[in-house]
Design an enzyme around this catalytic site. Structure first.
Site, PDB file in Angstrom:
ATOM      1  N   SER A 127      73.379  22.397  31.243  1.00 15.29           N
ATOM      2  CA  SER A 127      72.724  23.396  30.406  1.00 15.29           C
ATOM      3  C   SER A 127      72.627  24.711  31.152  1.00 15.29           C
ATOM      4  O   SER A 127      72.644  24.741  32.397  1.00 15.29           O
ATOM      5  CB  SER A 127      71.309  22.921  30.024  1.00 15.29           C
ATOM      6  OG  SER A 127      70.561  23.967  29.428  1.00 15.29           O
ATOM      7  N   TYR A 140      63.168  18.796  31.409  1.00  9.96           N
ATOM      8  CA  TYR A 140      64.563  18.891  30.999  1.00  9.96           C
ATOM      9  C   TYR A 140      65.387  19.630  32.052  1.00  9.96           C
ATOM     10  O   TYR A 140      66.463  19.188  32.439  1.00  9.96           O
ATOM     11  CB  TYR A 140      64.646  19.613  29.653  1.00  9.96           C
ATOM     12  CG  TYR A 140      66.051  19.860  29.156  1.00  9.96           C
ATOM     13  CD1 TYR A 140      66.787  18.842  28.572  1.00  9.96           C
ATOM     14  CD2 TYR A 140      66.638  21.112  29.268  1.00  9.96           C
ATOM     15  CE1 TYR A 140      68.074  19.061  28.119  1.00  9.96           C
ATOM     16  CE2 TYR A 140      67.924  21.347  28.811  1.00  9.96           C
ATOM     17  CZ  TYR A 140      68.641  20.314  28.233  1.00  9.96           C
ATOM     18  OH  TYR A 140      69.914  20.542  27.782  1.00  9.96           O
TER      19      TYR A 140
END
Length: 254
Positions: A127, A140
Site C-alpha cells: 500500500s 494496517y
C-alpha cells in the site's frame, strides 16, 4: 502458457489483475474464500480455487491443486480504519494474520518449486501507506510495512536462485472496499476524543485530489511480473507515484 496464482480475486485489485492476465493469455488461478461467488467469466484459461491464506491446510490444498506456478501475486488483504487505542488487539492480530503472516505463508509454500526450477516471480501487494504512513490506520500500516521489509530481504535471498520478489504499492482507491471485509465498524473505532481530528481526514477520503484505479494496480502487477531487473518497487496509481517521488530513499530503490 505461463501460469499465475492470484490471491483475493473476489473483488478490487485481485479481480482486475486476474482479468488483465487472462487478457494477456496467461493461465490464471484465481483464489478466494468463496469461489462459487466469483464474478469472473468462465474461460478455458481460468481456474477458481478456494483459499484462506490464514489457514495452513487451505494453503497446502490450493498449492497442490494449482501445480507448477510461474508467478504468485499475494493480493489478499483486510483493512482497518480507526484510532489505534480503540482497536481491539484481537483485530490487530487478525489484520496481521491476513496481511502479513498469510503473505509469508503463501511465499513459503511456493518458494521450493520456484527455487527447484530456478525461475518464478512473487509479487506482494502492499500500500502507499508504506510510502507515507497515514493516521487512523496504524495496524494496517504496520502489517504492510512488515511485508515491505520481508520482500526486500526475500529478493536478495531468492535472487541467488533466479527467483524474483517484487512489491506493488497501490494508492488510495475509493472504489475498493478497504474495511468492508471485516466485522468491525469504523464508527466503533473513533472515540469522541478523536472526532475533531478524524473529521477532516474522512472528508479527504471522500474527495481525494488523486485516486488509484484497479486497472492501475493490475498494470503495475503486470509490469512487475514481467520485469527481469533488480527493481523492487512499483507504486501503482498517480497518488502512489507522487508519494514515491517525494521520498528520495524510496525512489532510489524503484
Amino acid at each position: 502458457m505461463p501460469t499465475i496464482l492470484i490471491t483475493g480475486c473476489s473483488s478490487g485489485y485481485g479481480l482486475e489483475t486476474a482479468r488483465r492476465f487472462l487478457d494477456e493469455g496467461w493461465e490464471v488461478i484465481a483464489t478466494m474464500r468463496r469461489p462459487e461467488a466469483s464474478p469472473l467469466p468462465a474461460s478455458d484459461h481460468l481456474r477458481l480455487l478456494a483459499l484462506d491464506v490464514t489457514r495452513a491446510d487451505s494453503i497446502a490444498a490450493a498449492i497442490a491443486a494449482a501445480g507448477p506456478l510461474d508467478a504468485l501475486v499475494n493480493n489478499a488483504g483486510i483493512g482497518v480504519v480507526g484510532a489505534f487505542e480503540a482497536t481491539p488487539m484481537a483485530h490487530v492480530r487478525r489484520v496481521f494474520d491476513t496481511n502479513t503472516f498469510g503473505v509469508m505463508a503463501m511465499c513459503q509454500a511456493v518458494i521450493p518449486q520456484m527455487r527447484a526450477r530456478r525461475a518464478g516471480t512473487i509479487v506482494n501487494v502492499t500500500s502507499s501507506v508504506t510510502l507515507a504512513p497515514m493516521p487512523l490506520a496504524a495496524a494496517y500500516t504496520a502489517s504492510k510495512m512488515a511485508i515491505e521489509g520481508f520482500t526486500g530481504s526475500l529478493a536478495h535471498e531468492l535472487g541467488h536462485f533466479g527467483v524474483r520478489a517484487k512489491l506493488v504499492e497501490p494508492g488510495y482507491a475509493p472504489t475498493t472496499r478497504f474495511a468492508a471485509n471485516t466485522d468491525v465498524k469504523v464508527e466503533d473505532l473513533i472515540p469522541e476524543s478523536y472526532s475533531a481530528f478524524a473529521a477532516p481526514i474522512f472528508a479527504g477520503f471522500a474527495n481525494p485530489p488523486l485516486v488509484t484505479r484497479e486497472a492501475d494496480v493490475a498494470e503495475a502487477v503486470w509490469q512487475a511480473v514481467g520485469d527481469s531487473t533488480g527493481r523492487l518497487r512499483w507504486p501503482a496509481g498517480p497518488d502512489a507515484v507522487a508519494l514515491a517521488a517525494q521520498s528520495p530513499s524510496t525512489s532510489a530503490m524503484l
